[in-house]
Design an enzyme around this catalytic site. Structure first.
Site, short mmCIF file in Angstrom:
data_model
loop_
_atom_site.label_atom_id
_atom_site.label_comp_id
_atom_site.label_asym_id
_atom_site.label_seq_id
_atom_site.Cartn_x
_atom_site.Cartn_y
_atom_site.Cartn_z
N HIS A 25 0.82 -1.21 0.00
CA HIS A 25 0.00 0.00 0.00
C HIS A 25 0.86 1.27 0.00
O HIS A 25 0.40 2.34 -0.41
CB HIS A 25 -0.94 0.00 1.21
CG HIS A 25 -1.98 -1.07 1.14
ND1 HIS A 25 -2.52 -1.68 2.27
CD2 HIS A 25 -2.57 -1.68 0.08
CE1 HIS A 25 -3.40 -2.59 1.90
NE2 HIS A 25 -3.44 -2.62 0.58
N ASP A 53 9.36 -14.30 18.02
CA ASP A 53 9.93 -13.05 17.51
C ASP A 53 11.41 -13.17 17.13
O ASP A 53 11.75 -13.27 15.96
CB ASP A 53 9.74 -11.94 18.53
CG ASP A 53 8.36 -11.30 18.45
OD1 ASP A 53 7.83 -11.19 17.35
OD2 ASP A 53 7.83 -10.91 19.50
#
Length: 416
Positions: free
Chosen positions: A104, A169
């Protein structure tokens, strides 16, 4: 000092932990890592879990050392222009935005290839594109739940548990790091970059391969003999939680040591090895177990393995955990003290090895951070402080050919 990634330029378009842990390692290996941050705010971890008001949090400083920071608003035309110039000169770009976010912004993989065909594009997502969870926002514990870690962690009579270690993570960041280094080597052969994607679910699953092994064994046998549930308990159709049992076919357990009543970490982990059973018996004062048919083989011991650990604990509970490890090591017994983070932070051997490092950042001052876990014979990573927000904006833009007046205008237009 020459470093492995000297001359490699990395654009760090990441935040929080999975991406920054990867790019920090690239920086430690000598790459010029430019962290691109939102003007006036930066990486969200600069503000999370602060211990000093209005100062970059340790959450940020411990995941972003050795990097340069620029503030860049890619929603503006000028910001996009700067980003394209950075991409044109970069070797690697790493991002861990939510699915579709970087597209985007106008930086699809196809567009990036047009700008710089040699660029390697590293992307972290929670799940693979073919996953039914592809649009689910993923964080540490989400990945542990979906990757098989939570369902196999904990005790058999309790709920699934997540690990305190960053399996979702930082582990994902380390996996991506391997992929990026492989892509760099591949580029030397082909002259072209490529996209390297890493899902957090896959990274967790890769650490749970022994559990996938156990699932296939369970499907065929109906039981798992090294689990505490064998032979007196029951097995369902999925790999159960095994508490603190060893997962490699060698029984192990957490045992109390002297002071456990008041010290939550006065414990050791004790492992029983088949090939070392004789020494184990001698160490715990049970020489008769060496030839006793009820104890002499692993198969014979398993039905009363907890009784055996209870007997061993009668000894360990009388001495300090460090004394216990020193004594048991004489008998070649695999064991370790349960070390608290306080003990680790003060451990002189970890300071000496560079595994824990003290650095200094302007404003914050001195703080501890984890150093490079790999030790090299030809170079030693120089661990430096994390950058202040936008500390290197002007320098990076000047390197791209922007004048002081142009930089001032971009600041006026909120592009930087």
């Amino acid at each position: 000092m020459s470093t492995p990634l000297q001359g490699i330029k990395v654009l760090d378009f990441t935040g929080v932990q999975s991406g920054p842990s990867c790019t920090q390692m690239l920086a430690w290996f000598g790459a010029d890592v430019i962290k691109i941050e939102r003007p006036g705010f930066g990486d969200v971890t600069r503000h999370q879990l602060r211990d000093i008001p209005d100062i970059d949090a340790l959450y940020f400083t411990m995941l972003n050392s050795n990097k340069r920071s620029i503030e860049l608003n890619t929603k503006t035309a000028e910001g996009k222009e700067v980003m394209e110039k950075l991409i044109r000169e970069a070797d690697i770009l790493v991002e861990n935005f939510h699915p579709g976010a970087i597209d985007h912004m106008g930086f699809t993989w196809e567009h990036i290839q047009e700008i710089n065909p040699r660029l390697i594009f590293g992307s972290i997502k929670g799940f693979d594109e073919c996953s039914p969870y592809v649009n689910v926002k993923a964080y540490e514990n989400v990945a542990q739940a979906a990757g098989g870690a939570a369902s196999t962690t904990g005790f058999w009579d309790g709920p699934p548990l997540v690990s305190a270690a960053a399996l979702g993570d930082s582990n994902t960041g380390m996996h991506l790091l391997i992929g990026l280094l492989a892509a760099l080597l591949h580029r030397e052969k082909t002259g072209r970059g490529q996209r390297v994607t890493m899902s957090m679910q896959d990274a967790v699953l890769n650490l749970c391969r022994v559990k996938l092994r156990d699932q296939q064994r369970l499907d065929k046998l109906g039981y798992l003999e090294e689990y505490p549930q064998y032979p007196n308990g029951t097995f369902g159709d999925a790999v159960p939680r095994g508490g603190n049992a060893g997962g490699g076919g060698q029984p192990g357990w957490i045992l109390k040591c002297k002071g456990w009543e008041t010290d939550p970490n006065a414990y050791i982990y004790f492992t029983i090895q088949e090939q070392n059973w004789e020494n184990t018996c001698k160490a715990i004062g049970k020489p008769e177990w060496i030839t006793d048919p009820a104890y002499s083989t692993a198969h014979a011991r398993q039905p009363h393995i907890f009784d055996i650990f209870a007997e061993i604990e009668k000894y360990t509970v009388t001495i300090d955990k460090h004394e216990a490890v020193a004594y048991l090591t004489q008998f070649d017994i695999p064991c370790a003290p349960v070390l608290s983070m306080k003990e680790i932070s003060l451990d002189p051997s970890l300071r000496q090895s560079g595994s824990v490092v003290e650095v200094e950042q302007p404003l914050r001052g001195k703080y501890l951070t984890v150093g490079c876990p790999m030790k090299f014979s030809a170079f030693t990573p120089d661990i430096k402080a994390a950058p202040l927000l936008g500390e290197h904006t002007a320098a990076v833009l000047q390197e791209l050919g922007y004048s002081d007046d142009e930089i001032a205008a971009m600041k006026q237009n909120h592009a930087i």
